[in-house]
Motif scaffolding. Structure first.
Motif, PDB file in Angstrom:
ATOM      1  N   SER A   1       0.832  -1.210   0.000  1.00 42.99           N
ATOM      2  CA  SER A   1       0.000   0.000   0.000  1.00 42.99           C
ATOM      3  C   SER A   1       0.864   1.256   0.000  1.00 42.99           C
ATOM      4  O   SER A   1       0.551   2.234  -0.684  1.00 42.99           O
ATOM      5  N   SER A   2       1.966   1.239   0.742  1.00 42.18           N
ATOM      6  CA  SER A   2       2.878   2.395   0.772  1.00 42.18           C
ATOM      7  C   SER A   2       3.488   2.637  -0.607  1.00 42.18           C
ATOM      8  O   SER A   2       3.621   3.782  -1.041  1.00 42.18           O
ATOM      9  N   VAL A   3       3.851   1.556  -1.289  1.00 41.61           N
ATOM     10  CA  VAL A   3       4.411   1.681  -2.639  1.00 41.61           C
ATOM     11  C   VAL A   3       3.374   2.260  -3.598  1.00 41.61           C
ATOM     12  O   VAL A   3       3.660   3.176  -4.387  1.00 41.61           O
ATOM     13  N   PHE A   4       2.146   1.758  -3.532  1.00 46.49           N
ATOM     14  CA  PHE A   4       1.082   2.238  -4.415  1.00 46.49           C
ATOM     15  C   PHE A   4       0.758   3.710  -4.148  1.00 46.49           C
ATOM     16  O   PHE A   4       0.578   4.495  -5.095  1.00 46.49           O
ATOM     17  N   TYR A   5       0.688   4.088  -2.878  1.00 51.11           N
ATOM     18  CA  TYR A   5       0.410   5.490  -2.553  1.00 51.11           C
ATOM     19  C   TYR A   5       1.540   6.400  -3.027  1.00 51.11           C
ATOM     20  O   TYR A   5       1.292   7.511  -3.512  1.00 51.11           O
ATOM     21  N   PHE A   6       2.769   5.929  -2.870  1.00 49.14           N
ATOM     22  CA  PHE A   6       3.914   6.707  -3.357  1.00 49.14           C
ATOM     23  C   PHE A   6       3.808   6.936  -4.865  1.00 49.14           C
ATOM     24  O   PHE A   6       4.025   8.055  -5.355  1.00 49.14           O
ATOM     25  N   LEU A   7       3.448   5.895  -5.611  1.00 49.59           N
ATOM     26  CA  LEU A   7       3.302   6.020  -7.065  1.00 49.59           C
ATOM     27  C   LEU A   7       2.149   6.957  -7.421  1.00 49.59           C
ATOM     28  O   LEU A   7       2.233   7.710  -8.399  1.00 49.59           O
ATOM     29  N   SER A   8       1.085   6.928  -6.623  1.00 51.76           N
ATOM     30  CA  SER A   8      -0.038   7.842  -6.886  1.00 51.76           C
ATOM     31  C   SER A   8       0.367   9.293  -6.651  1.00 51.76           C
ATOM     32  O   SER A   8       0.000  10.182  -7.431  1.00 51.76           O
ATOM     33  N   TYR A   9       1.161   9.526  -5.605  1.00 55.67           N
ATOM     34  CA  TYR A   9       1.639  10.891  -5.341  1.00 55.67           C
ATOM     35  C   TYR A   9       2.570  11.358  -6.455  1.00 55.67           C
ATOM     36  O   TYR A   9       2.537  12.530  -6.857  1.00 55.67           O
ATOM     37  N   MET A  10       3.384  10.442  -6.966  1.00 55.99           N
ATOM     38  CA  MET A  10       4.286  10.797  -8.058  1.00 55.99           C
ATOM     39  C   MET A  10       3.503  11.158  -9.324  1.00 55.99           C
ATOM     40  O   MET A  10       3.938  12.008 -10.107  1.00 55.99           O
ATOM     41  N   SER A  11       2.355  10.534  -9.514  1.00 52.70           N
ATOM     42  CA  SER A  11       1.505  10.882 -10.665  1.00 52.70           C
ATOM     43  C   SER A  11       1.020  12.323 -10.549  1.00 52.70           C
ATOM     44  O   SER A  11       1.031  13.074 -11.531  1.00 52.70           O
ATOM     45  N   LEU A  12       0.602  12.716  -9.339  1.00 49.10           N
ATOM     46  CA  LEU A  12       0.161  14.102  -9.128  1.00 49.10           C
ATOM     47  C   LEU A  12       1.332  15.074  -9.250  1.00 49.10           C
ATOM     48  O   LEU A  12       1.165  16.197  -9.745  1.00 49.10           O
ATOM     49  N   ILE A  13       2.498  14.654  -8.790  1.00 51.44           N
ATOM     50  CA  ILE A  13       3.688  15.509  -8.916  1.00 51.44           C
ATOM     51  C   ILE A  13       4.003  15.747 -10.387  1.00 51.44           C
ATOM     52  O   ILE A  13       4.359  16.862 -10.792  1.00 51.44           O
ATOM     53  N   GLY A  14       3.847  14.708 -11.201  1.00 48.68           N
ATOM     54  CA  GLY A  14       4.055  14.860 -12.639  1.00 48.68           C
ATOM     55  C   GLY A  14       3.101  15.874 -13.244  1.00 48.68           C
ATOM     56  O   GLY A  14       3.487  16.688 -14.098  1.00 48.68           O
ATOM     57  N   ILE A  15       1.840  15.841 -12.796  1.00 51.77           N
ATOM     58  CA  ILE A  15       0.842  16.810 -13.269  1.00 51.77           C
ATOM     59  C   ILE A  15       1.231  18.224 -12.841  1.00 51.77           C
ATOM     60  O   ILE A  15       1.166  19.171 -13.632  1.00 51.77           O
ATOM     61  N   ALA A  16       1.641  18.359 -11.573  1.00 54.60           N
ATOM     62  CA  ALA A  16       2.010  19.676 -11.057  1.00 54.60           C
ATOM     63  C   ALA A  16       3.251  20.225 -11.747  1.00 54.60           C
ATOM     64  O   ALA A  16       3.327  21.421 -12.064  1.00 54.60           O
ATOM     65  N   LEU A  17       4.242  19.360 -11.992  1.00 53.11           N
ATOM     66  CA  LEU A  17       5.480  19.807 -12.645  1.00 53.11           C
ATOM     67  C   LEU A  17       5.232  20.300 -14.061  1.00 53.11           C
ATOM     68  O   LEU A  17       5.899  21.231 -14.530  1.00 53.11           O
ATOM     69  N   SER A  18       4.284  19.681 -14.753  1.00 53.26           N
ATOM     70  CA  SER A  18       4.001  20.076 -16.132  1.00 53.26           C
ATOM     71  C   SER A  18       3.417  21.482 -16.219  1.00 53.26           C
ATOM     72  O   SER A  18       3.452  22.107 -17.281  1.00 53.26           O
ATOM     73  N   LYS A  19       2.891  21.983 -15.084  1.00 51.22           N
ATOM     74  CA  LYS A  19       2.253  23.300 -15.099  1.00 51.22           C
ATOM     75  C   LYS A  19       2.928  24.283 -14.140  1.00 51.22           C
ATOM     76  O   LYS A  19       2.434  25.377 -13.924  1.00 51.22           O
ATOM     77  N   PHE A  20       4.063  23.860 -13.575  1.00 52.95           N
ATOM     78  CA  PHE A  20       4.751  24.690 -12.586  1.00 52.95           C
ATOM     79  C   PHE A  20       5.933  25.387 -13.240  1.00 52.95           C
ATOM     80  O   PHE A  20       6.776  24.734 -13.852  1.00 52.95           O
TER      81      PHE A  20
END
Length: 249
Positions: free
Chosen positions: A88-107
């Motif tokens: 679960s920790s690995v999956f949550y980490f990957l989900s956060y990285m997905s949002l970070i990717g979205i944020a980086l594309s617009k930051f």
């Protein structure tokens, strides 16, 4: 007629959130272990089904976030098994990285005022220092080094996510930036409450609050996507040309 449908859909979507929160509260008060563990699993599917009733497509980064988050929720339903807890920790980490990717594309960090940029860096470093300190304490308490490592990388990704969301908000004070910041904060607070229940003291009230904040975060993220889609349609309305960048919008 169209406006009344939009209004009714928004009410239905918000009603679904209230229903999920109510079920979670009932599960917490009943203190039925199996019921309390499985309620969180239904948050993402229920809200996504309603979302797809109106919006037929979803961009790949958001799909990855919801997929990994759902897998993390499912893994936590088998909390007694240590392997599933680590998964679960690995999956949550990957989900956060997905949002970070979205944020980086617009930051755009270099477009931010220098004073604001310096403030953001200082806040990030302070939070990273506190995380490092807590990581050292946890390392002395928890014998499993891999579990401690997962704690460190997962929370570092959350700090980075909030850093990007807050920077985006300061650079561009819009409804979208506010919604994204609120999503990031919901994920942080739900994770903190989860750690309190796990490492400090287990309480049904903490579990209930963690689930409620998590459900609100998922709801706000889907609302963010709806607002973003609406803004993209409004901006592209005068254009007759085909734009391939909006395939997944």
């Amino acid at each position: 007629m169209k406006n009344s449908f939009i209004l009714s859909f928004n009410k239905l979507f918000f009603g679904a959130l209230l229903l999920l929160v109510s079920v979670n509260i009932i599960g917490a008060f009943s203190e039925e272990a199996l019921f309390l563990q499985t309620t969180k699993v239904f948050f993402i599917p229920a809200l996504l089904i309603l979302f797809f009733m109106k919006y037929k497509t979803l961009s790949l980064p958001f799909i990855l976030f919801f997929l990994f988050s759902f897998l993390g929720d499912v893994s936590l339903a088998f909390f007694e098994n240590e392997l599933f807890f680590k998964a679960s920790s690995v999956f949550y980490f990957l989900s956060y990285m997905s949002l970070i990717g979205i944020a980086l594309s617009k930051f755009r960090f270099f477009n931010i005022d220098k004073v604001v940029g310096t403030y953001l860096v200082v806040v990030f470093l302070i939070n990273a220092y506190f995380l490092y300190t807590f990581y050292g304490i946890l390392k002395a308490i928890v014998p499993d080094s891999f579990e401690v490592l997962l704690f460190g990388v997962k929370n570092l990704s959350l700090i980075l996510l909030v850093f990007l969301a807050f920077g985006k908000y300061l650079a561009n004070d819009t409804k979208l930036s506010i919604l994204f910041l609120m999503v990031a904060l919901c994920l942080v607070f739900s994770t903190i409450l989860s750690y309190v229940s796990l490492y400090y003291v287990y309480s049904w009230s903490f579990v209930m609050l963690e689930r409620i904040i998590y459900a609100i975060g998922i709801y706000l993220l889907l609302t963010y996507i709806m607002v973003e889609n609406k803004s993209a349609i409004t901006q592209n309305k005068p254009q007759d040309s085909y734009n391939s960048d909006n395939i997944f919008a």
